[in-house]
Design an enzyme around this catalytic site. Structure first.
Site, mmCIF file in Angstrom:
data_model
loop_
_atom_site.group_PDB
_atom_site.id
_atom_site.type_symbol
_atom_site.label_atom_id
_atom_site.label_comp_id
_atom_site.label_asym_id
_atom_site.label_seq_id
_atom_site.Cartn_x
_atom_site.Cartn_y
_atom_site.Cartn_z
ATOM 1 N N CYS A 478 0.871 -1.174 0.000
ATOM 2 C CA CYS A 478 0.000 0.000 0.000
ATOM 3 C C CYS A 478 0.913 1.231 0.000
ATOM 4 O O CYS A 478 2.002 1.196 -0.556
ATOM 5 C CB CYS A 478 -0.966 -0.038 1.175
ATOM 6 S SG CYS A 478 -0.195 0.027 2.797
ATOM 7 N N PHE A 479 0.491 2.327 0.644
ATOM 8 C CA PHE A 479 1.278 3.560 0.617
ATOM 9 C C PHE A 479 2.668 3.381 1.211
ATOM 10 O O PHE A 479 3.650 3.885 0.691
ATOM 11 C CB PHE A 479 0.552 4.670 1.401
ATOM 12 C CG PHE A 479 -0.543 5.318 0.622
ATOM 13 C CD1 PHE A 479 -0.275 5.993 -0.554
ATOM 14 C CD2 PHE A 479 -1.845 5.266 1.074
ATOM 15 C CE1 PHE A 479 -1.288 6.610 -1.267
ATOM 16 C CE2 PHE A 479 -2.858 5.875 0.371
ATOM 17 C CZ PHE A 479 -2.588 6.549 -0.802
#
Length: 536
Positions: A478-479
């Site tokens: 993810c981020f």
């Protein structure tokens, strides 16, 4: 067979974030387009603004339903992601035409209003096809179904004579048929679900500030689990967060509504109240500053310079880009109490900000500056961010300082002599042995040290520390995190993993998250290459 619900939810939230990551880029371009379209700009400049607006609003934001179904399907797919993308778009088209066919067959196609819109009818035009209006919900449902079917069937092979129909082609066929059945079923199950969503919206609105506080608190407190995406996503991108008609186009969810308002600022007279669901980044800017100041102020004098060096960069990342995990994981595992205080203050200040009349996104300094430039201040009340923000910095600082000193918390810079704060619980003996062998010691979150190779891009430590290639079922990011599903959690060797610099390890039942930071995409690709797995 027992299902690891938490693991499934983490994988879903990880998959969901993949298409969301592109929205920040589109948002910046739309903000630029809005500035270029201001009435006092030269005609040529306005033309460029109109062009950019058409690209990113009509081409991207207005087609989130398509982007999300492809993004989710590909994120779930464990191999041959190019084929998964084809399966995703084909199944979505089958869904649309099956839904439209059934509405037409049953005589339930709604009639548009005089302006051609279907607002209020429960139906909408998607890619030129009139269907039941499920918004991004259909992307989520179909993306999950596609991902499950695709992974089950993509390896199924038939005899040579009909081999072409096996594998991903079989997955394509089954996904398309499943999508068609879903299209027919949606004409029956979605209208009552939509009524339920309206009721939920009413409940949230009636809960008032109490509901907003819970929303803000959960968005922060769930970050360690990675499940916070499940809280904000429905409010940000589905009708749970609100529905509004702007410039003749219907938008669902706080982010599309707010983005459309920025793109059509000349035609709106007020900011939609759904904006209250996108102020949950307030603590990223002001809370981050307050807690970092508290860490520096309470650090031992001889360690203050080191503490500044460790934290200021992470604070800058949080304030500028709204990415807080490198900072929050610096103290999360060392002192969960502080993270609880942090989460409570986040919910309180989000509620306060809306209560005083603030109506703009504030997930980062960039968001705040953009709103200040584009949205008239009498609509956004953007100036309120200054006094509330300054008050927040002071409260965060005082609260953190009080708890740190009251309980003698071993936050960054307060470690006892010879003690190492290690978020991933690195074994001291292993550290000393590696150091003696000539490894390089570097600072890690929490003020401790870890050992890494001179080549900091060497990801083999991650693979070895997770039990080797055969123990790694799937990998995604993810981020800021690598999210890995494992066959056997007992094979994890955190000492080995920590030879690659990270900000912490979070274990699930059969999965693990490694907090890497903003370089996570590069690390993900290097791990995949090292594993010999497809990046397509």
């Amino acid at each position: 067979m027992k299902v690891d619900v938490a693991g499934v939810m983490k994988r879903f939230s990880g998959a969901m974030i993949q298409p969301v990551m592109f929205l920040s880029v589109a948002g910046i371009m739309l903000a630029l387009a809005s500035v270029l379209r201001l009435t006092y700009m030269p005609a040529a400049v306005i033309g460029v603004g109109d062009f950019l607006y058409n690209l990113f609003m009509n081409g991207f934001i207005n087609n989130l339903v398509v982007i999300f179904v492809v993004g989710l399907t590909c994120a779930f797919a464990k191999k041959q992601k190019t084929d998964a993308a084809v399966v995703a778009i084909a199944s979505f088209l089958c869904y649309l035409y099956a839904d439209n066919y059934w509405l037409n067959l049953t005589g339930t196609l709604a009639q548009p209003a005089a302006d051609g819109s279907f607002y209020g009818t429960g139906q909408a035009m998607v890619l030129g096809v009139q269907v039941v209006d499920m918004g991004v919900f259909i992307s989520i449902i179909l993306g999950c179904i596609n991902g499950w079917i695709y992974n089950k069937l993509c390896d199924v092979q038939f005899p040579d004579a009909v081999r072409i129909y096996g594998g991903t082609k079989l997955a394509f066929l089954v996904c398309c048929l499943a999508a068609a059945l879903l299209g027919v079923a949606a004409t029956y199950f979605w209208p009552p679900v939509a009524s339920g969503i309206s009721a939920l919206q009413g409940f949230i609105e009636n809960a008032g500030y109490a509901g907003l506080f819970v929303y803000g608190f959960l968005n922060r407190i769930l970050i360690p689990t990675g499940l916070h995406h499940l809280v904000w996503m429905p409010f940000n991108y589905t009708s749970v967060g609100g529905v509004a008609e702007i410039a003749g186009q219907v938008y669902q969810g706080a982010v599309p509504i707010y983005t459309a308002e920025i793109g059509n600022i000349a035609s709106i007279t007020s900011v939609d109240p759904s904006v209250r669901y996108i102020v949950f980044g307030f603590s990223k800017v002001f809370g981050s500053i307050g807690c970092v100041l508290a860490f520096i102020a309470t650090a031992k004098p001889e360690k203050r310079a080191q503490t500044k060096a460790l934290l200021i960069t992470s604070c800058f990342t949080a304030v500028l880009a709204g990415i807080t995990e490198p900072l929050e994981f610096t103290y999360l595992f060392v002192s969960p109490l502080l993270f609880l205080v942090h989460s409570l203050l986040d919910g309180i200040f989000q509620t306060l900000l809306i209560a005083v009349g603030y109506l703009a996104q504030c997930g980062s300094i960039i968001d705040i500056i953009t709103a200040a430039i584009i949205i008239p201040w009498d609509m956004s009340h953007i100036y309120l961010i200054v006094p509330v923000g300054l008050a927040a910095i002071v409260i965060w600082f005082l609260a953190f300082r009080f708890f740190i000193l009251k309980f003698d918390l071993k936050t960054p810079g307060r470690e006892d002599e010879g003690e190492e704060i290690d978020l991933s619980k690195m074994n001291r003996k292993a550290f000393e042995a590696q150091k003696a062998a000539g490894g390089a010691a570097v600072a890690v979150a929490g003020g401790g040290t870890a050992v890494v190779d001179d080549d900091a891009t060497n990801v083999q430590h991650i693979i070895d520390g997770l039990g080797g290639p055969d123990n790694i079922v799937s990998l995604m990011n993810c981020f800021t995190r690598l999210r890995i599903d494992l066959k056997d959690m007992n094979l994890i060797n955190e000492d080995e993993v920590n030879k690659f610099k990270n900000s912490g390890i979070v274990r699930g039942k059969n999965n693990v998250q490694i907090i890497v930071g903003m370089k996570v995409q590069d690390v993900f690709e290097k791990v995949m290459v090292a594993l010999g797995r497809d990046l397509e």
